[in-house]
Motif scaffolding. Structure first.
Motif, PDB file in Angstrom:
ATOM      1  N   THR A   3       0.844  -1.181   0.000  1.00 40.79           N
ATOM      2  CA  THR A   3       0.000   0.000   0.000  1.00 40.79           C
ATOM      3  C   THR A   3       0.882   1.234   0.000  1.00 40.79           C
ATOM      4  O   THR A   3       1.813   1.328   0.787  1.00 40.79           O
ATOM      5  N   ARG A   4       0.575   2.161  -0.884  1.00 39.30           N
ATOM      6  CA  ARG A   4       1.324   3.409  -0.952  1.00 39.30           C
ATOM      7  C   ARG A   4       0.540   4.502  -0.230  1.00 39.30           C
ATOM      8  O   ARG A   4      -0.645   4.672  -0.469  1.00 39.30           O
ATOM      9  N   ASP A   5       1.230   5.240   0.624  1.00 36.64           N
ATOM     10  CA  ASP A   5       0.626   6.392   1.283  1.00 36.64           C
ATOM     11  C   ASP A   5       0.910   7.590   0.383  1.00 36.64           C
ATOM     12  O   ASP A   5       1.954   8.228   0.481  1.00 36.64           O
TER      13      ASP A   5
END
Length: 130
Positions: A3-5
């Motif tokens: 997951t990319r923030d």
């Protein structure tokens, strides 16, 4: 699953969605900022080189702010120049205004032959406080 923030500066989300990349990604206390250019609100390049460089830094600063940091948090800089020999004096003048005192971030400048209509691009890695 990874997951990319993702960080979006105000008013720039459509530009990044259209071009399918993240303006910045936060990970483990670092902010990785994609290349910022001196684009006007409509996405077109600012034609005056000095103004284009200043606008690229303003866009960079807005992205850093959206990610919880600022110019003083930058640890790594990479700049891209379409005509380094001609442009270097202007870039160094503005760089001196942006980073007026030590410690300076490390910096790599690269000469390129195409930047999608722009003449200067800057990407950074910053350590985000907190």
């Amino acid at each position: 699953m990874n997951t990319r923030d993702v960080v979006f500066p105000p008013g720039r989300r459509a530009l990044y969605e259209r071009n399918r990349y993240s303006p910045a990604v936060r990970s483990n206390g670092l902010l990785f900022v994609s290349g910022q250019v001196g684009s006007r609100e409509d996405g077109s390049p600012e034609p005056d080189f000095e103004a284009q460089v200043r606008l690229a830094f303003a866009n960079l600063e807005a992205t850093l702010k959206a990610g919880g940091g600022g110019l003083d948090d930058i640890v790594d800089v990479t700049t891209f120049h379409t005509d380094p020999e001609r442009q270097f004096g202007t870039v160094m003048k503005i760089k001196g205004e942006i980073f007026p005192k030590a410690p300076y971030p490390n910096w790599t400048a690269v000469g390129v032959n195409w930047l999608a209509g722009f003449d200067f691009e800057i990407k950074v890695i910053a350590r985000i406080p907190g």
